[in-house]
Design a protein around this motif. Structure first.
Motif, short mmCIF file in Angstrom:
data_model
loop_
_atom_site.label_atom_id
_atom_site.label_comp_id
_atom_site.label_asym_id
_atom_site.label_seq_id
_atom_site.Cartn_x
_atom_site.Cartn_y
_atom_site.Cartn_z
N UNK A 7 0.84 -1.21 0.00
CA UNK A 7 0.00 0.00 0.00
C UNK A 7 0.87 1.25 0.00
N UNK A 8 1.91 1.24 0.82
CA UNK A 8 2.77 2.42 0.93
C UNK A 8 3.50 2.66 -0.39
N UNK A 9 3.96 1.56 -1.01
CA UNK A 9 4.69 1.70 -2.28
C UNK A 9 3.79 2.33 -3.34
N UNK A 10 2.55 1.86 -3.40
CA UNK A 10 1.60 2.42 -4.38
C UNK A 10 1.39 3.91 -4.18
N UNK A 11 1.47 4.32 -2.93
CA UNK A 11 1.24 5.74 -2.61
C UNK A 11 2.53 6.54 -2.68
N UNK A 12 3.64 5.86 -2.88
CA UNK A 12 4.92 6.54 -2.92
C UNK A 12 5.32 7.11 -1.57
N UNK A 13 4.93 6.39 -0.52
CA UNK A 13 5.18 6.91 0.83
C UNK A 13 6.13 5.99 1.57
#
Ligand code: ASP
Length: 468
Positions: free
Chosen positions: A451-457
């Motif tokens: 999820x974080x990777x998808x959000x670039x976070x």
């Protein structure tokens, strides 16, 4: 077909099928008495050789409605003149022992435990009653306003910051890495744009989000308000409309309550501070009377407070003035020249609705002239970048803007005050606790790596003690 408990009174001698929860059980050897509870009430049921059942289990009971003999009538129960002679009882779902009693008012039970099992806490009659009355209030409001030509309109939850002076909740935007939506602190800008759009009369019973700490009259995170806006309106029109609406709500839904004074007193801000030391005085005549509702208005607020309210939002942090309501509030027309000479003396066309010492709502007549709005932006010390955040308002204000104004009474606060509850959470189904954890589901939770990777976070600090 299912019969509700309250309907049994009209079905004496008939065979009925009841569904509900076992409220209590009294086992007298061969004969068992139990009270069955559904949404409409409780009724005593009696039978022989019943299947084993625990309190709070869900059962179906088939039986006959019988009149109770005179001396066995229970005057404390609305169905106390009848009982059900059980022919068959089926346990549909059995219940473990509850973590706390639900036949008390519940105030002295640890609130975090109540919130963890909120679905059980709401079985408590006081809580169920609060939620049902709240539903009646919102239904009444919808009918009242739609009868008066208001349109109920939804506005975005994923939006841009709204300047109500609190910290925003941010939501990462997957399609725009690095960018964030803000959850609305209120629909303030949208409702004003709906006036530019020509809707003239708007309302919405709407959730607002503010990341600020919890107090008795403020839940952490979110709350509900009746948001409304009207074109071609005066301050007096709005005060009269709200006074009429709430007076009718009290008459219709809380007939046991009485309003201390009608018309409601309108107290200039200066007088409130001088006389009571606060801008939301408790005007009850007898503070021991739980049925007294002292509504009133505080009016004639200064447009600006002396210092910046929240440095992280308003102005550059160096500005001398912060809006005492919000930056769209119109200055009193007589005081416009003072904007150039002595802004602290300018009165705002703003008003607070007060009830028993709580601020239950606030509103204002809005600025509808681009140049006045720009002047306010300057006075509160907006940087050029901050101004561009509100460019859409200034653009809209070049296309024919009706004079307009509105208000937003808090539904939770009103319910808290009218029910005499100690906190706002007592009138909300699933509030968050003081640490911002949501009832039952225990949000917030960690996001996983995907999820974080998808959000670039990427997370800079993660507490070591908890796992994701
Ligand atoms: N937006 C304001 C608030 O949420 C109310 C209003 O001015 O209508 O407090």
């Amino acid at each position: 077909m299912r019969t509700l408990v309250k309907e049994t009174l009209t079905k004496i001698g008939q065979n009925v099928n009841l569904n509900g929860w076992v409220d209590s059980i009294r086992d007298h050897g061969k004969i068992t008495f139990l009270d069955l509870r559904d949404r409409s009430g409780k009724i005593q049921c009696v039978g022989k050789d019943l299947p084993k059942v625990t309190a709070e289990s869900v059962v179906e009971i088939v039986g006959t409605v019988a009149k109770r003999p005179e001396k066995l009538i229970n005057p404390r129960l609305p169905t106390g003149t009848v009982e059900i002679q059980i022919e068959k009882m089926t346990v549909m779902s059995s219940s473990k022992e509850l973590p706390f009693p639900i036949d008390t008012d519940g105030y002295n039970i640890d609130e975090d435990v109540r919130l963890k099992y909120r679905y059980l806490d709401i079985r408590r009659p006081r809580m169920a009653q609060n939620l049902r009355l709240r539903s009646k209030v919102t239904t009444f409001i919808r009918n009242y306003l739609t009868d008066r030509d208001f349109a109920e309109i939804e506005t975005p939850m994923l939006t841009k910051t709204t300047p109500e002076g609190a910290r925003d909740f941010l939501v990462p935007a997957r399609l725009h890495p690095g960018k964030f939506y803000a959850l609305p602190q209120s629909p303030q800008q949208y409702k004003q744009l709906l006036m530019v759009a020509g809707l003239e009369r708007y309302f919405q019973i709407v959730r607002c989000f503010r990341d600020e700490s919890q107090r008795a009259d403020r839940a952490y995170g979110e709350f509900t308000q009746l948001d409304l806006e009207i074109s071609f309106v005066t301050q007096n029109d709005i005060l009269e409309l709200i006074e009429d609406l709430f007076t009718k709500i009290v008459k219709e839904i809380f007939p046991e309550k009485h309003i201390s004074q009608s018309p409601w007193p309108r107290i200039p801000h200066k007088e409130a501070i001088q006389k009571y030391g606060v801008d939301k005085p408790d005007l009850r005549k007898d503070k021991n009377d739980p049925n007294e509702l002292a509504f009133g208005w505080t009016i004639d607020f200064p447009l600006f407070t002396g210092q910046t309210k929240e440095d992280f939002f308003y102005g550059s942090g160096k500005a001398k003035f912060a809006p005492s309501h919000h930056m769209f509030t119109a200055p009193h027309p007589d005081d416009i020249p003072l904007l150039d000479t002595d802004p602290t003396k300018v009165r705002g066309l703003q008003y607070d609705l007060i009830l028993n010492g709580f601020e239950v709502g606030g509103g204002s007549i809005r600025i509808h002239q681009k140049n006045v709005q720009e002047k306010i932006f300057d006075l509160i010390g907006f940087t050029a970048e901050q101004k561009t955040q509100f460019e859409h308002m200034l653009t809209a204000f070049t296309y024919g803007v009706p004079p307009h104004g509105g208000i937003a009474p808090g539904i939770d606060r009103f319910m808290m005050a009218v029910r005499g509850e100690p906190t706002i959470r007592e009138v909300m189904a699933f509030p968050a606790n003081a640490h911002g954890s949501t009832a039952v589901v225990d949000a917030p939770s960690f996001a996983n790596e995907k999820q974080l990777a998808e959000l670039g976070i990427s997370i800079r600090h993660r507490p070591k003690t908890k796992t994701g």
